[in-house]
Design a protein around this motif. Structure first.
Motif, PDB file in Angstrom:
ATOM      1  N   ALA A  17      48.918  52.127  41.355  1.00  0.00           N
ATOM      2  CA  ALA A  17      48.987  51.434  42.648  1.00  0.00           C
ATOM      3  C   ALA A  17      50.128  50.419  42.640  1.00  0.00           C
ATOM      4  O   ALA A  17      50.627  50.033  41.583  1.00  0.00           O
ATOM      5  CB  ALA A  17      47.651  50.733  42.912  1.00  0.00           C
ATOM      6  N   PRO A  18      50.543  49.972  43.817  1.00  0.00           N
ATOM      7  CA  PRO A  18      51.581  48.934  43.893  1.00  0.00           C
ATOM      8  C   PRO A  18      51.106  47.645  43.212  1.00  0.00           C
ATOM      9  O   PRO A  18      49.896  47.426  43.058  1.00  0.00           O
ATOM     10  CB  PRO A  18      51.761  48.704  45.393  1.00  0.00           C
ATOM     11  N   PRO A  19      52.032  46.780  42.826  1.00  0.00           N
ATOM     12  CA  PRO A  19      51.659  45.513  42.190  1.00  0.00           C
ATOM     13  C   PRO A  19      50.674  44.718  43.052  1.00  0.00           C
ATOM     14  O   PRO A  19      50.705  44.789  44.276  1.00  0.00           O
ATOM     15  CB  PRO A  19      52.991  44.766  42.069  1.00  0.00           C
ATOM     16  N   GLU A  20      49.815  43.969  42.388  1.00  0.00           N
ATOM     17  CA  GLU A  20      48.803  43.144  43.060  1.00  0.00           C
ATOM     18  C   GLU A  20      48.839  41.732  42.488  1.00  0.00           C
ATOM     19  O   GLU A  20      49.083  41.542  41.303  1.00  0.00           O
ATOM     20  CB  GLU A  20      47.398  43.704  42.826  1.00  0.00           C
ATOM     21  N   VAL A  21      48.568  40.766  43.353  1.00  0.00           N
ATOM     22  CA  VAL A  21      48.413  39.373  42.934  1.00  0.00           C
ATOM     23  C   VAL A  21      47.014  38.936  43.330  1.00  0.00           C
ATOM     24  O   VAL A  21      46.597  39.153  44.471  1.00  0.00           O
ATOM     25  CB  VAL A  21      49.458  38.453  43.608  1.00  0.00           C
ATOM     26  N   VAL A  22      46.293  38.350  42.391  1.00  0.00           N
ATOM     27  CA  VAL A  22      44.975  37.799  42.685  1.00  0.00           C
ATOM     28  C   VAL A  22      44.917  36.362  42.183  1.00  0.00           C
ATOM     29  O   VAL A  22      45.629  35.993  41.249  1.00  0.00           O
ATOM     30  CB  VAL A  22      43.819  38.619  42.065  1.00  0.00           C
ATOM     31  N   LEU A  30      43.962  30.168  38.263  1.00  0.00           N
ATOM     32  CA  LEU A  30      45.178  30.840  37.837  1.00  0.00           C
ATOM     33  C   LEU A  30      45.510  31.980  38.792  1.00  0.00           C
ATOM     34  O   LEU A  30      44.682  32.412  39.578  1.00  0.00           O
ATOM     35  CB  LEU A  30      45.048  31.392  36.421  1.00  0.00           C
ATOM     36  N   GLU A  31      46.742  32.440  38.682  1.00  0.00           N
ATOM     37  CA  GLU A  31      47.245  33.562  39.476  1.00  0.00           C
ATOM     38  C   GLU A  31      47.601  34.680  38.506  1.00  0.00           C
ATOM     39  O   GLU A  31      48.225  34.436  37.480  1.00  0.00           O
ATOM     40  CB  GLU A  31      48.490  33.089  40.239  1.00  0.00           C
ATOM     41  N   VAL A  32      47.195  35.900  38.849  1.00  0.00           N
ATOM     42  CA  VAL A  32      47.473  37.062  38.005  1.00  0.00           C
ATOM     43  C   VAL A  32      48.274  38.069  38.811  1.00  0.00           C
ATOM     44  O   VAL A  32      47.858  38.475  39.897  1.00  0.00           O
ATOM     45  CB  VAL A  32      46.166  37.736  37.519  1.00  0.00           C
ATOM     46  N   ALA A  83      42.589  27.064  33.766  1.00  0.00           N
ATOM     47  CA  ALA A  83      41.376  27.860  33.994  1.00  0.00           C
ATOM     48  C   ALA A  83      40.577  28.008  32.704  1.00  0.00           C
ATOM     49  O   ALA A  83      41.140  28.082  31.617  1.00  0.00           O
ATOM     50  CB  ALA A  83      41.751  29.235  34.534  1.00  0.00           C
ATOM     51  N   THR A  84      39.270  28.076  32.850  1.00  0.00           N
ATOM     52  CA  THR A  84      38.404  28.307  31.691  1.00  0.00           C
ATOM     53  C   THR A  84      38.480  29.783  31.296  1.00  0.00           C
ATOM     54  O   THR A  84      38.871  30.627  32.106  1.00  0.00           O
ATOM     55  CB  THR A  84      36.938  27.955  32.025  1.00  0.00           C
ATOM     56  N   PRO A  85      38.092  30.124  30.063  1.00  0.00           N
ATOM     57  CA  PRO A  85      38.109  31.542  29.662  1.00  0.00           C
ATOM     58  C   PRO A  85      37.317  32.442  30.609  1.00  0.00           C
ATOM     59  O   PRO A  85      37.726  33.567  30.886  1.00  0.00           O
ATOM     60  CB  PRO A  85      37.510  31.517  28.253  1.00  0.00           C
ATOM     61  N   ALA A  86      36.191  31.961  31.135  1.00  0.00           N
ATOM     62  CA  ALA A  86      35.395  32.784  32.059  1.00  0.00           C
ATOM     63  C   ALA A  86      36.169  33.074  33.344  1.00  0.00           C
ATOM     64  O   ALA A  86      36.139  34.202  33.853  1.00  0.00           O
ATOM     65  CB  ALA A  86      34.081  32.085  32.381  1.00  0.00           C
ATOM     66  N   VAL A  87      36.887  32.088  33.866  1.00  0.00           N
ATOM     67  CA  VAL A  87      37.682  32.291  35.079  1.00  0.00           C
ATOM     68  C   VAL A  87      38.847  33.234  34.789  1.00  0.00           C
ATOM     69  O   VAL A  87      39.164  34.100  35.597  1.00  0.00           O
ATOM     70  CB  VAL A  87      38.181  30.945  35.659  1.00  0.00           C
ATOM     71  N   VAL A  88      39.461  33.093  33.619  1.00  0.00           N
ATOM     72  CA  VAL A  88      40.554  33.991  33.232  1.00  0.00           C
ATOM     73  C   VAL A  88      40.055  35.434  33.225  1.00  0.00           C
ATOM     74  O   VAL A  88      40.673  36.323  33.823  1.00  0.00           O
ATOM     75  CB  VAL A  88      41.132  33.606  31.851  1.00  0.00           C
ATOM     76  N   SER A  89      38.944  35.689  32.562  1.00  0.00           N
ATOM     77  CA  SER A  89      38.391  37.048  32.501  1.00  0.00           C
ATOM     78  C   SER A  89      38.055  37.569  33.889  1.00  0.00           C
ATOM     79  O   SER A  89      38.348  38.727  34.214  1.00  0.00           O
ATOM     80  CB  SER A  89      37.135  37.074  31.622  1.00  0.00           C
ATOM     81  N   LEU A  90      37.450  36.739  34.711  1.00  0.00           N
ATOM     82  CA  LEU A  90      37.103  37.128  36.071  1.00  0.00           C
ATOM     83  C   LEU A  90      38.333  37.540  36.870  1.00  0.00           C
ATOM     84  O   LEU A  90      38.356  38.602  37.503  1.00  0.00           O
ATOM     85  CB  LEU A  90      36.381  35.978  36.778  1.00  0.00           C
ATOM     86  N   ARG A  91      39.377  36.726  36.838  1.00  0.00           N
ATOM     87  CA  ARG A  91      40.588  37.024  37.601  1.00  0.00           C
ATOM     88  C   ARG A  91      41.288  38.281  37.087  1.00  0.00           C
ATOM     89  O   ARG A  91      41.790  39.085  37.861  1.00  0.00           O
ATOM     90  CB  ARG A  91      41.564  35.847  37.565  1.00  0.00           C
TER      91      ARG A  91
END
Length: 103
Positions: A17-22, A30-32, A83-91
């Motif tokens: 798929a095309p690139p995505e930002v979340v 954080l932004e991924v 971001a906490t590790p949990a937020v990192v994993s979620l994102r």
């Protein structure tokens, strides 16, 4: 700011798929950016973080992410503001699921 780089080999799942930002760069978040890339089957992750000195924690979270998804030919860029590790994993999971159309 600190920049961390990780490269994981032997992935089996390719995203097309095309690139995505979340996410959003803000306090405690954080932004991924996730995108397909010709990386000879590898998945690379570059992290720019305001939280200096947490390399071992980032590495553990990135290894866990790679083991869950086994991405290949994927480039991931992260802009972090504590971001906490949990937020990192979620994102990160959110980014992959968006690319797969599961979000």
């Amino acid at each position: 700011m600190e920049t961390l780089n990780y490269r994981f080999e032997q992935g089996s799942r390719r995203l097309t798929a095309p690139p995505e930002v979340v996410g959003v760069v803000g306090s405690g978040n954080l932004e991924v950016l996730i995108e397909p890339a010709d990386l000879n089957g590898a998945c690379t992750i570059e992290i720019s973080t305001a939280a200096v000195g947490f390399g071992p924690i980032w590495e553990a979270v990135m290894r866990d992410f790679h083991q869950r998804w086994l991405l290949a030919d994927t480039r991931i860029s992260i802009n972090d503001m504590g971001a906490t590790p949990a937020v990192v994993s979620l994102r990160m999971d959110q980014a992959v699921q968006t690319m797969l159309g599961d979000a």
